[in-house]
Enzyme design. Structure first.
Site, PDB file in Angstrom:
ATOM      1  CB  ALA A  33      -0.974  -0.012   1.171  1.00 26.92           C
ATOM      2  CG  HIS A  38       6.051   2.775   1.584  1.00 31.31           C
ATOM      3  ND1 HIS A  38       4.697   2.986   1.563  1.00 31.31           N
ATOM      4  CD2 HIS A  38       6.289   2.004   2.674  1.00 31.31           C
ATOM      5  CE1 HIS A  38       4.129   2.354   2.576  1.00 31.31           C
ATOM      6  NE2 HIS A  38       5.072   1.763   3.277  1.00 31.31           N
ATOM      7  N   GLY A 148      12.019   3.784   7.857  1.00 31.99           N
ATOM      8  CA  GLY A 148      11.511   5.118   8.142  1.00 31.99           C
ATOM      9  C   GLY A 148      11.557   5.447   9.622  1.00 31.99           C
ATOM     10  CD  GLU A 149      14.497   9.951  11.463  1.00 32.67           C
ATOM     11  OE1 GLU A 149      13.740  10.949  11.602  1.00 32.67           O
ATOM     12  OE2 GLU A 149      15.739  10.033  11.412  1.00 32.67           O
ATOM     13  CE  LYS A 150       3.342   6.959  10.468  1.00 29.93           C
ATOM     14  NZ  LYS A 150       3.023   5.657  11.010  1.00 29.93           N
ATOM     15  CB  SER A 186       0.282   5.853   7.976  1.00 28.40           C
ATOM     16  OG  SER A 186      -0.134   4.549   8.360  1.00 28.40           O
TER      17      SER A 186
HETATM   18  P1  AMP Z   1       5.253  -0.281   6.292  1.00 26.68           P
HETATM   19  O1  AMP Z   1       4.891  -0.655   4.897  1.00 26.68           O
HETATM   20  O2  AMP Z   1       4.262   0.596   6.968  1.00 26.68           O
HETATM   21  O3  AMP Z   1       5.690  -1.473   7.109  1.00 26.68           O
HETATM   22  O4  AMP Z   1       6.551   0.630   6.163  1.00 26.68           O
HETATM   23  C1  AMP Z   1       7.669   0.204   5.456  1.00 26.68           C
HETATM   24  C2  AMP Z   1       8.798   1.164   5.703  1.00 26.68           C
HETATM   25  O5  AMP Z   1       8.418   2.472   5.276  1.00 26.68           O
HETATM   26  C3  AMP Z   1       9.147   1.276   7.195  1.00 26.68           C
HETATM   27  O6  AMP Z   1      10.553   1.396   7.343  1.00 26.68           O
HETATM   28  C4  AMP Z   1       8.434   2.541   7.596  1.00 26.68           C
HETATM   29  O7  AMP Z   1       9.014   3.186   8.712  1.00 26.68           O
HETATM   30  C5  AMP Z   1       8.590   3.373   6.344  1.00 26.68           C
HETATM   31  N1  AMP Z   1       7.569   4.436   6.301  1.00 26.68           N
HETATM   32  C6  AMP Z   1       6.233   4.283   6.438  1.00 26.68           C
HETATM   33  N2  AMP Z   1       5.626   5.491   6.396  1.00 26.68           N
HETATM   34  C7  AMP Z   1       6.604   6.415   6.248  1.00 26.68           C
HETATM   35  C8  AMP Z   1       6.625   7.841   6.162  1.00 26.68           C
HETATM   36  N3  AMP Z   1       5.518   8.576   6.217  1.00 26.68           N
HETATM   37  N4  AMP Z   1       7.823   8.459   6.005  1.00 26.68           N
HETATM   38  C9  AMP Z   1       8.976   7.728   5.952  1.00 26.68           C
HETATM   39  N5  AMP Z   1       9.015   6.385   6.032  1.00 26.68           N
HETATM   40  C10 AMP Z   1       7.858   5.743   6.181  1.00 26.68           C
END
Ligand code: AMP
Length: 287
Positions: A33, A38, A148-150, A186
Site C-alpha cells: 500500500a 515508502h 523510516g523514522e515514522k 501511513s
Molecule cells: P510499512 O509498509 O508501513 O511497514 O513501512 C515500510 C517502511 O516504510 C518502514 O521502514 C516505515 O518506517 C517506512 N515508512 C512508512 N511510512 C513512512 C513515512 N511517512 N515516512 C517515511 N518512512 C515511512
C-alpha cells in the site's frame, strides 16, 4: 522496469547476477500500500546503491490476534507501477510459505527495547518484526537497508538486532514524510473517514508543540498531560504519549540529551502512530 520476484530461487539468481556485475544493493522492506513515504526510502536508497530492491510482505507474525492483518490494504498492481515509476530495480513479493516454510520455528527476541512503549501495547510485535526483517536480510543480502523514522522504535529495534547478530548490513533511517497539513503518511490513513482524517491532525500538532516547548524549558509532564487532553478532546483514545531518550527509549522528565516524543492513538477502528525529535536547546554562550 521493476522485475517482480515471487520465489526464493529467482531472488537468489537475481541477486547473484547483480553481484557478479559488481553492483551494490540496497533493500527497502515494506508491507505495501505504498505511498510517498515508502518512495522516499527507495529514492534515498538509490543515492547509495546501483540496485534497489523493495519487498512487499504483510507479515502475519507482527500482528496481534485482534489487529488488522486481514483487512490491511493490499494493492500489488498499483504498488508495482509506483515502484516502476520510481526506477526501483526489483520487487520481491513472497508468499507467506516462502518466508515461513513448513517447520519454521526460530524467532528473534530483541530484548528490552522491544518491550516498552509500542512493544508494551503490542506484545510480540517487535519479535515478529525482527524475525521477518532478519530473514529478509539473509535472503536479499543487501549492503544497506532503509527504514523510516515514522516507525522510530522499529528502527531502533532493527539496529539492535543487526548489531547483536553482527548482520553484515548497514541500517539507515529516513525522516518521516508528511502530508502538506502535517499528518504522517501511513498505509493505515486509508482507513480514516474524512472527518477522522481532519481530527488526526491533532497528533502532529501535539508532537510539534512538545518538540518546540520542551527545549524552551516547559515542564515535560505538564506538556504531556495537556497533549493527552487535546488528543482525547479530538476524539482519539491515546495508547501512549511519551517523551523518551532518543537512543534508549527510557522515559525522561528533563531534556539534557536528544529525545523523542512518541504517540499512538486510536480513532474508530484505526490506530495511528507518529513521533518527532525533541532536541535540547543549543546554548549560545556570549562572552
Ligand atoms: P510499512 O509498509 O508501513 O511497514 O513501512 C515500510 C517502511 O516504510 C518502514 O521502514 C516505515 O518506517 C517506512 N515508512 C512508512 N511510512 C513512512 C513515512 N511517512 N515516512 C517515511 N518512512 C515511512
Amino acid at each position: 522496469m521493476t522485475i517482480l520476484i515471487k520465489d526464493q530461487a529467482t531472488l537468489s539468481a537475481t541477486i547473484a547476477a547483480w553481484r557478479s556485475a559488481g553492483d551494490t544493493i540496497a533493500f527497502v522492506p515494506t508491507m505495501g500500500a505504498l505511498h510517498a513515504g515508502h518512495i522516499a526510502l527507495v529514492k534515498q536508497a538509490q543515492q547509495t546503491a546501483q540496485r534497489v530492491i523493495t519487498s512487499i510482505f504483510v507479515n502475519p507474525t507482527q500482528f496481534g490476534p485482534n489487529e488488522d492483518f486481514t483487512r490491511y490494504p493490499r494493492q500489488m498492481e498499483q504498488d508495482h507501477a509506483l515502484l516502476k515509476e520510481a526506477g526501483c530495480a526489483a520487487l520481491f513479493a513472497p508468499e507467506v510459505s516462502t518466508i515461513y516454510p513448513a517447520g519454521f520455528s526460530t524467532t528473534i527476541n530483541p530484548g528490552a527495547l522491544a518491550t516498552v512503549i509500542e512493544g508494551a501495547c503490542r506484545p510480540g510485535h517487535f519479535s515478529g518484526v525482527a524475525t521477518v526483517v532478519t530473514r529478509l536480510l539473509m535472503l536479499v543480502q543487501p549492503d544497506a537497508a532503509y527504514f523510516g523514522e515514522k516507525d522510530y522504535q522499529q528502527l531502533l529495534v532493527i539496529q539492535q538486532t543487526v548489531r547483536d547478530l553482527a548482520l553484515p548490513v548497514q541500517i539507515i533511517g529516513v525522516p518521516t514524510v508528511r502530508a502538506p497539513d502535517g499528518l504522517a503518511l501511513s498505509s493505515r490513513n486509508a482507513y480514516l473517514s474524512a472527518a477522522e482524517r481532519e481530527r488526526a491532525l491533532i497528533l502532529p500538532a501535539t508532537l510539534r508543540l512538545i518538540a518546540t516547548e520542551a527545549p524552551n524549558g516547559s515542564d515535560i509532564s505538564t506538556l504531556l498531560a495537556s497533549g493527552r487532553t487535546a488528543i482525547i478532546d479530538a476524539g482519539f483514545s491515546p495508547d501512549y504519549l511519551v517523551v523518551c531518550d532518543a537512543a534508549t527509549l527510557d522515559p525522561i522528565t528533563t531534556l539534557s540529551a536528544p529525545a523523542r516524543v512518541l504517540v499512538a492513538a486510536k480513532i474508530g477502528k484505526t490506530r495511528l502512530i507518529d513521533n518527532m525529535a525533541v532536541l535540547p536547546a543549543t546554548k549560545n554562550e556570549c562572552h
